[in-house]
Design a protein around this motif. Structure first.
Motif, short mmCIF file in Angstrom:
data_model
loop_
_atom_site.label_atom_id
_atom_site.label_comp_id
_atom_site.label_asym_id
_atom_site.label_seq_id
_atom_site.Cartn_x
_atom_site.Cartn_y
_atom_site.Cartn_z
N ILE A 56 0.83 -1.20 0.00
CA ILE A 56 0.00 0.00 0.00
C ILE A 56 0.86 1.25 0.00
CG2 ILE A 56 -1.68 1.36 1.33
CD1 ILE A 56 -2.93 -1.08 0.06
N ASP A 62 1.22 5.04 -4.75
CA ASP A 62 0.92 4.06 -3.71
C ASP A 62 -0.04 2.98 -4.22
OD1 ASP A 62 -1.73 5.00 -3.48
OD2 ASP A 62 -1.29 6.23 -1.73
N TYR A 64 -3.13 2.30 -3.43
CA TYR A 64 -4.48 2.77 -3.74
C TYR A 64 -4.54 3.41 -5.13
CZ TYR A 64 -5.68 2.10 1.19
OH TYR A 64 -5.90 1.56 2.43
N GLU A 65 -3.54 4.22 -5.44
CA GLU A 65 -3.49 4.84 -6.78
C GLU A 65 -3.33 3.77 -7.85
OE1 GLU A 65 -1.18 8.87 -6.74
OE2 GLU A 65 -0.29 7.53 -5.24
N LEU A 67 -4.32 0.68 -7.70
CA LEU A 67 -5.60 -0.01 -7.82
C LEU A 67 -6.59 0.81 -8.65
CD1 LEU A 67 -7.34 -2.46 -6.93
CD2 LEU A 67 -8.15 -0.99 -5.07
N ARG A 68 -6.67 2.12 -8.42
CA ARG A 68 -7.58 2.97 -9.19
C ARG A 68 -7.24 2.92 -10.68
NH1 ARG A 68 -7.31 6.10 -4.56
NH2 ARG A 68 -5.61 7.40 -5.33
N ALA A 83 -3.79 -6.68 -1.51
CA ALA A 83 -2.87 -5.83 -0.76
C ALA A 83 -2.02 -6.70 0.17
CB ALA A 83 -3.65 -4.81 0.06
N THR A 85 0.36 -5.69 3.18
CA THR A 85 0.70 -4.46 3.88
C THR A 85 0.93 -4.66 5.37
OG1 THR A 85 -0.06 -2.20 4.32
CG2 THR A 85 -1.75 -3.91 4.20
N ILE A 96 -9.10 -1.31 3.30
CA ILE A 96 -8.43 -1.82 2.10
C ILE A 96 -9.44 -2.55 1.21
CG2 ILE A 96 -6.76 -3.57 1.34
CD1 ILE A 96 -4.99 -2.54 3.75
N ALA A 99 -11.79 -0.18 -0.45
CA ALA A 99 -11.16 0.56 -1.54
C ALA A 99 -11.24 -0.23 -2.85
CB ALA A 99 -9.71 0.88 -1.21
N PHE A 101 -9.73 -3.59 -3.19
CA PHE A 101 -8.81 -4.71 -3.28
C PHE A 101 -9.60 -6.00 -3.10
CE2 PHE A 101 -5.80 -1.34 -2.32
CZ PHE A 101 -4.66 -1.73 -3.02
N TYR A 104 -6.43 -9.22 1.27
CA TYR A 104 -5.49 -8.56 2.17
C TYR A 104 -4.61 -9.63 2.80
CZ TYR A 104 -4.22 -6.22 6.61
OH TYR A 104 -3.56 -5.70 7.68
#
Length: 128
Positions: A56, A62, A64-65, A67-68, A83, A85, A96, A99, A101, A104
């Motif tokens: 992450i 990162d 999140y970016e 993943l987007r 993820a 992390t 997570i 968002a 994903f 985890y």
């Protein structure tokens, strides 16, 4: 042939351990040291990737970016992204997953369980 996995991790020790464990089980591994490099590799190998494992907190881009960007591209949107992390405070796992994903895995990874955990997100028939 086992699945093809992209590992996106800025900590070299974590990256090498995860790669070693997966390669030892026959997985084909591609490595990226940050999200931007991971995105570039994913774009090039979109038809081959079966799973993306991403940290992450990384420089440049990162998790999140990353993943987007992946979810925003129809060609890559269906690749499972998990993820990996060290974020392990109450609520981190749910944040997570919320968002987008697919799963985890907490760090430090458990070498005895890691490949079994990864296998949860792989279909019986690899795309590659």
């Amino acid at each position: 042939m086992k699945a093809t996995v992209l590992l996106v991790e800025d900590d070299m020790a974590s990256l090498e351990l995860a790669a070693y464990l997966l390669e030892h089980q026959g997985y084909r591994i591609h490595r990226a040291e940050d999200g931007r490099q991971g995105l570039d590799i994913a774009r090039r190998l979109v038809d081959q990737l079966d799973l993306i494992l991403s940290d992450i907190q990384m420089p440049n881009m990162d998790g999140y970016e990353l993943l987007r960007e992946l979810r925003g591209n129809p060609a890559m949107a269906g690749i499972p992204v998990v993820a990996i992390t060290a974020f392990s405070m109450r609520g981190d796992e749910q944040a997570i997953l919320n968002a987008g994903f697919d799963g985890y895995i907490s760090k430090p990874i458990d070498p005895e369980r890691f490949t079994t955990q990864v296998g949860q997100w792989l279909s019986a028939e690899p795309r590659s």
